[in-house]
Scaffold this active site. Structure first.
Site, short mmCIF file in Angstrom:
data_model
loop_
_atom_site.label_atom_id
_atom_site.label_comp_id
_atom_site.label_asym_id
_atom_site.label_seq_id
_atom_site.Cartn_x
_atom_site.Cartn_y
_atom_site.Cartn_z
N SER A 196 -61.13 29.98 -26.03
CA SER A 196 -61.30 31.34 -25.62
C SER A 196 -61.33 32.36 -26.76
O SER A 196 -61.74 33.50 -26.56
CB SER A 196 -60.18 31.74 -24.65
OG SER A 196 -58.92 31.72 -25.32
N SER B 253 -57.96 26.75 -27.65
CA SER B 253 -58.68 28.03 -27.78
C SER B 253 -58.76 28.60 -29.18
O SER B 253 -59.48 29.58 -29.41
CB SER B 253 -58.05 29.07 -26.85
OG SER B 253 -58.42 28.83 -25.52
N LYS C 135 -57.27 39.25 -31.64
CA LYS C 135 -57.81 38.87 -30.34
C LYS C 135 -57.27 39.88 -29.33
O LYS C 135 -56.09 40.28 -29.40
CB LYS C 135 -57.35 37.45 -30.00
CG LYS C 135 -57.89 36.89 -28.71
CD LYS C 135 -57.42 35.43 -28.53
CE LYS C 135 -57.95 34.83 -27.25
NZ LYS C 135 -57.51 33.43 -27.06
#
Lengths: 97, 488
Positions: free
Chosen positions: B152, B176, B77
């Site tokens: 997210s 997330s 990420k």
């Protein structure tokens, strides 16, 4: 009626150092008020004698001895920094007003 | 090959069915072919990845004792600092930021031999539940490209679900990892707070943030946690606890397992079809010898309200460092210092980030601190105590990960409260600091949905065992979105 007023939103934006336009102020008044309506229910909860929980595991902050631990990384940092911001090995920064 | 698990690929590499270079090329081709439909990557590291793959192939020849992750293509990420590589956190503010060091888990996974193919897209500064709040455009759900992948960590979730990468990292502050895992049909593990170092992970809300994994299976999550978990003196909140072999107990029997069902998880707002799927999951666990007990988490309904005090409060403090002076976006032609700060931040941050900074600034300001922030931290303790009371009676808490399947792009962007409520089931675990996992549990009209399991502190081995056993008798985790099933 909105929970937050325009002057309050303008004050928060100033404290947060965020420039906001007139139109953005209106949007923030609407959205932040809706969020604080959601949050308002926390005020009804009885928390007398409850200690606040700052760390999920209630572990004290570990401390280390006050010694320099980081090596000088100037060469590395200058090698990956934006070259237009480096002049004669120094960093070019905005003018101090 | 792209529907194989990390465990299967590891075996294939060890048996020399293919090299890491071949595997890396295969996944790079898939990313090139399919990612334009998903926008799941911000940065693709083709040259670096192939160099690394060549190195690990050499290592396999010269060294017999190597990690099971040696040669596995991987993605991080874009919240994790990667030395010499852009680390944007999905923000215009950091669009020009090249990280000068590696995050601890980047180092650990690199040292274990994974091959970094790229950095995945995400909601800006990890603030969001749909991955629409990215400077680089929204991520799309591979099961229906008109829908969101959740957020997210939506880029990691979409990429794993579409078979563009076998596994990736995510971070979880209020859901997330688990929420996008549920909406994309993959396995998302958020470990105990402090189990994995946060060093080099760009901070959103420091008392909640935790790194974890996005994989096809719980077994793959165990492979990764073996490498990612452990003490790191560079993160003062990282806990010095022994790291067990998380693969060791995956096949333990679940006979006698006590499952808790909080009545607060089965309330109005939960899609009836999601409820039916959760009932099916419970029946499968009962067949394996588990028993079920109804219980109550009486302060659960306060999780979302206090989260939207605590997380923004910490975010407003953490994001104060982005002032345009030392790094990040800097506005043009400021008329004075205040204008410089205000415009750099206003132009560099997106709408949701600014909204949360504003909330946080307000709740921490004079006259409001006690009523909002302190009160929330006290309720946080009540929520944590509810879980501890529950764990006196049960081994694991089970419920939905999300109230509905993936929603349409743009459906909730103008209604922040509605968006915040999509994390209603995932927020309480990080508030208490507990480990939690979402695993695929079924489909509703072609869209995947997950079930969430929560166990007590540092019992990830048990959590993974419970998830793995479910995956031994079901096949939801093997399903691929049809559009992305063909080999490239």
């Amino acid at each position: 009626m909105s929970i937050l007023t325009r002057p309050t939103v303008e004050k928060i934006a100033h404290l947060a150092r965020l420039a906001i336009t007139e139109e953005e102020t209106s949007t923030h008044v609407k959205n932040l008020s809706a969020i604080f309506e959601l949050v308002a229910q926390i005020k009804m909860t009885n928390t007398v004698d409850i200690s606040p929980m700052a760390h999920p595991l209630d572990i004290p902050q570990p401390l280390r001895s006050d010694e320099v631990t980081e090596k000088d990384q100037r060469k590395l940092l200058q090698s990956i920094a934006d070259s237009s911001a480096i002049k004669s090995g120094l960093y070019s920064v905005p003018k101090a007003y | 090959m792209h529907n194989q698990t990390l465990a299967q690929l590891s075996k294939g590499l060890a048996a020399k069915k293919y090299s890491s270079v071949e595997l890396t090329q295969y996944y790079l081709e898939r990313i090139k072919k399919f990612d334009p439909m998903l926008n799941s990557f911000i940065t693709i590291l083709e040259r670096i990845a192939l160099e690394q793959a060549r190195r690990v192939d050499q290592l396999r020849v010269t060294n017999e004792n190597h990690s099971p992750l040696l040669g596995i293509p991987f993605a991080h990420k874009d919240i994790f600092c990667t030395q010499g590589v852009k680390t944007s956190c999905g923000s215009k503010m950091l669009d020009n930021f090249i990280a000068p060091y590696d995050a601890t888990i980047v180092t650990r996974l690199h040292d274990a031999g994974t091959v970094l193919l790229g950095k995945t897209n995400m909601d800006e500064f990890a603030m969001g539940s749909s991955s629409e709040n990215s400077f680089y455009g929204p991520v799309r759900n591979p099961w229906d490209c008109d829908r969101v992948p959740g957020g997210s960590s939506g880029g990691s979730a979409a990429a794993v679900a579409a078979g563009l990468i076998p596994a990736a990292t995510g971070t979880d502050t209020g859901g997330s990892i688990r929420q996008p895992a549920s909406l994309c049909g993959i396995t998302g593990l958020k470990p105990t707070y402090g189990r994995i170092s946060r060093y080099g992970m760009i901070a959103f809300a420091s008392s909640l943030d935790q790194a974890g994994s996005m994989t096809r299976t719980a077994e793959d999550a165990a492979f990764l946690l073996n490498v990612m978990a452990g003490y790191d003196e560079k993160d003062s909140t990282c806990v010095n606890q022994p790291v067990p072999d998380y693969r060791k107990n995956l096949n333990d029997s679940l006979e006698g397992l006590k499952i808790g069902l909080p009545k607060e998880y089965f309330i109005e707002g939960l899609d009836h079809q999601v409820e039916r799927i959760i009932s099916d999951v419970i029946r499968e666990y009962e067949k394996m010898g588990a028993s079920v007990k109804a219980l109550s988490l009486p302060h659960q309904h306060l999780s979302v309200p206090i989260y939207y005090v605590i997380a923004p409060a910490e975010c407003s403090s953490n994001l104060a460092r982005f002032d345009g002076v030392r790094f990040g976006y800097r506005c043009k032609n400021p008329k004075d210092l205040e204008d410089f700060y205000k415009r750099s931040r206003a132009e560099g941050f997106g709408e949701e980030v600014k909204r949360r900074i504003m909330i946080g600034t307000y709740v921490l300001s004079a006259g409001y601190y006690d009523a909002y922030y302190l009160q929330s931290q006290k309720i946080r303790r009540l929520i944590s105590q509810d879980f501890q009371n529950a764990f006196k009676e049960v081994d694991v808490i089970l419920g939905p990960t999300t109230p509905t399947c993936a929603f349409k792009l743009g459906e909730k962007t103008n209604d922040p409260v509605s968006m915040y409520l999509s994390d209603i089931y995932t927020i309480s675990a990080p508030l208490a600091g507990l480990p939690s996992i979402s695993i695929p549990a079924g489909f509703i009209k072609g869209l995947p949905i997950g079930v969430q399991l929560i166990t007590n502190y540092f019992t990830e081995a048990k959590l993974l065992n419970i998830a793995h056993q479910y995956q031994q008798i079901t096949s939801w985790h093997h399903d691929m979105p049809p559009q992305f099933s063909p080999a490239s």
